[in-house]
Design an enzyme around this catalytic site. Structure first.
Site, PDB file in Angstrom:
ATOM      1  N   ILE A 133     -35.597 -17.312  25.566  1.00 31.17           N
ATOM      2  CA  ILE A 133     -37.044 -17.359  25.382  1.00 31.17           C
ATOM      3  C   ILE A 133     -37.719 -16.100  25.915  1.00 31.17           C
ATOM      4  O   ILE A 133     -37.247 -15.489  26.878  1.00 31.17           O
ATOM      5  CB  ILE A 133     -37.638 -18.627  26.060  1.00 31.17           C
ATOM      6  CG1 ILE A 133     -39.124 -18.799  25.698  1.00 31.17           C
ATOM      7  CG2 ILE A 133     -37.411 -18.611  27.561  1.00 31.17           C
ATOM      8  CD1 ILE A 133     -39.700 -20.151  26.085  1.00 31.17           C
ATOM      9  N   CYS A 134     -38.799 -15.692  25.252  1.00 33.81           N
ATOM     10  CA  CYS A 134     -39.661 -14.610  25.697  1.00 33.81           C
ATOM     11  C   CYS A 134     -38.925 -13.264  25.669  1.00 33.81           C
ATOM     12  O   CYS A 134     -38.507 -12.800  24.624  1.00 33.81           O
ATOM     13  CB  CYS A 134     -40.238 -14.939  27.069  1.00 33.81           C
ATOM     14  SG  CYS A 134     -41.754 -14.054  27.486  1.00 33.81           S
ATOM     15  N   HIS A 135     -38.730 -12.618  26.830  1.00 37.33           N
ATOM     16  CA  HIS A 135     -38.037 -11.330  26.886  1.00 37.33           C
ATOM     17  C   HIS A 135     -36.512 -11.468  26.957  1.00 37.33           C
ATOM     18  O   HIS A 135     -35.802 -10.463  26.908  1.00 37.33           O
ATOM     19  CB  HIS A 135     -38.509 -10.529  28.104  1.00 37.33           C
ATOM     20  CG  HIS A 135     -39.901  -9.998  27.988  1.00 37.33           C
ATOM     21  ND1 HIS A 135     -41.011 -10.797  28.186  1.00 37.33           N
ATOM     22  CD2 HIS A 135     -40.375  -8.756  27.682  1.00 37.33           C
ATOM     23  CE1 HIS A 135     -42.109 -10.065  28.025  1.00 37.33           C
ATOM     24  NE2 HIS A 135     -41.751  -8.835  27.712  1.00 37.33           N
ATOM     25  N   TRP A 154     -40.856 -12.525  22.652  1.00 34.24           N
ATOM     26  CA  TRP A 154     -42.122 -11.893  23.000  1.00 34.24           C
ATOM     27  C   TRP A 154     -42.322 -10.734  22.015  1.00 34.24           C
ATOM     28  O   TRP A 154     -41.382  -9.995  21.716  1.00 34.24           O
ATOM     29  CB  TRP A 154     -42.074 -11.387  24.432  1.00 34.24           C
ATOM     30  CG  TRP A 154     -43.384 -10.843  24.924  1.00 34.24           C
ATOM     31  CD1 TRP A 154     -43.723  -9.524  25.033  1.00 34.24           C
ATOM     32  CD2 TRP A 154     -44.509 -11.595  25.363  1.00 34.24           C
ATOM     33  NE1 TRP A 154     -45.004  -9.408  25.509  1.00 34.24           N
ATOM     34  CE2 TRP A 154     -45.517 -10.670  25.727  1.00 34.24           C
ATOM     35  CE3 TRP A 154     -44.771 -12.965  25.480  1.00 34.24           C
ATOM     36  CZ2 TRP A 154     -46.764 -11.061  26.198  1.00 34.24           C
ATOM     37  CZ3 TRP A 154     -46.011 -13.356  25.955  1.00 34.24           C
ATOM     38  CH2 TRP A 154     -47.001 -12.407  26.308  1.00 34.24           C
ATOM     39  N   SER A 182     -37.407 -18.571  21.304  1.00 33.18           N
ATOM     40  CA  SER A 182     -38.848 -18.835  21.304  1.00 33.18           C
ATOM     41  C   SER A 182     -39.577 -17.644  21.899  1.00 33.18           C
ATOM     42  O   SER A 182     -38.970 -16.754  22.508  1.00 33.18           O
ATOM     43  CB  SER A 182     -39.174 -20.107  22.102  1.00 33.18           C
ATOM     44  OG  SER A 182     -38.847 -21.259  21.355  1.00 33.18           O
TER      45      SER A 182
END
Length: 212
Positions: A133-135, A154, A182
């Site tokens: 998720i994200c980075h 991200w 995500s």
């Protein structure tokens, strides 16, 4: 070719050693959460961790060193958490799922650690579910496992992912074979749902539609 599904547009941690009681007949699975010693976005660790534990599974915290890891709420220091095992001593065979939380500094540090990168690469190639998720997809790029895959992240990572051969899409959760990705903490409900679904039915067999 990988099956891809994308779905368009909640935490204190508990002990890792004993899964919560659950009346479900499914067997207990082991989820490895891999993080660097600091720079972890707290909720991206604790929220999936709680979801895993609440579903009756075991969560294990891996890092590049022993001791404790430092989480953050954006740029502010938050809680620390004890490391269960160093990633250099971990085996893909001992776990059923790998979870990669985000935070800018966390995956940036992980991708500089050869043992961590090798563990991530081996996990993806094993076919077992890997959720980032994200980075966190930065570490997937370093492990050279995103070519030909469809992911989200991200937004600032999209150029890195495309340069590594991936297709980047702006969706709250994307499932491509055994990869689950995500964008940010707002996507955690969908991320957690797909994380648990990957164990129930197998990440590569996901069939989801994209809402209008």
């Amino acid at each position: 070719m990988h099956d891809v599904s994308a779905i368009g547009n909640r935490g204190a941690m508990t002990d890792s050693q004993t899964p919560a009681q659950n009346p479900s007949q499914q067997s207990v699975k082991r989820f490895a959460f891999l993080v660097a010693p600091e720079g972890i976005e707290r909720v991206e660790l604790t929220d999936p961790w709680d979801a895993v534990r609440d579903a009756g599974h075991e969560a294990v915290l891996l890092s590049t060193t022993d001791g404790e890891v430092q989480t953050f709420d954006h740029l502010d220091r938050a809680e620390t958490r004890p490391v269960d095992q160093q990633v250099s001593e971990a085996s893909v065979d001992d776990f059923d799922v790998l979870v990669l939380p985000g935070g800018v500094a966390n995956p940036d540090a992980l991708r500089m650690d050869e043992k961590a990168v090798a563990f991530v690469g081996d996990f993806v190639r094993s076919g077992k579910p890997v959720a980032a998720i994200c980075h966190a997809p930065w570490t997937l790029v370093e492990a050279d496992v995103v070519k030909g895959r469809t992911l989200t992240s991200w937004p600032s990572l999209q150029t890195d992912l495309r340069n590594a051969g991936a297709t980047w899409v702006d969706k709250e959760v994307v499932v491509d074979g055994n990869l689950i990705t995500s964008r940010n903490p707002d996507d955690l409900p969908a991320f957690n749902s797909q994380l648990l679904e990957s164990i129930a039915h197998g990440a590569a067999a996901q069939e989801s539609s994209t809402p209008a």
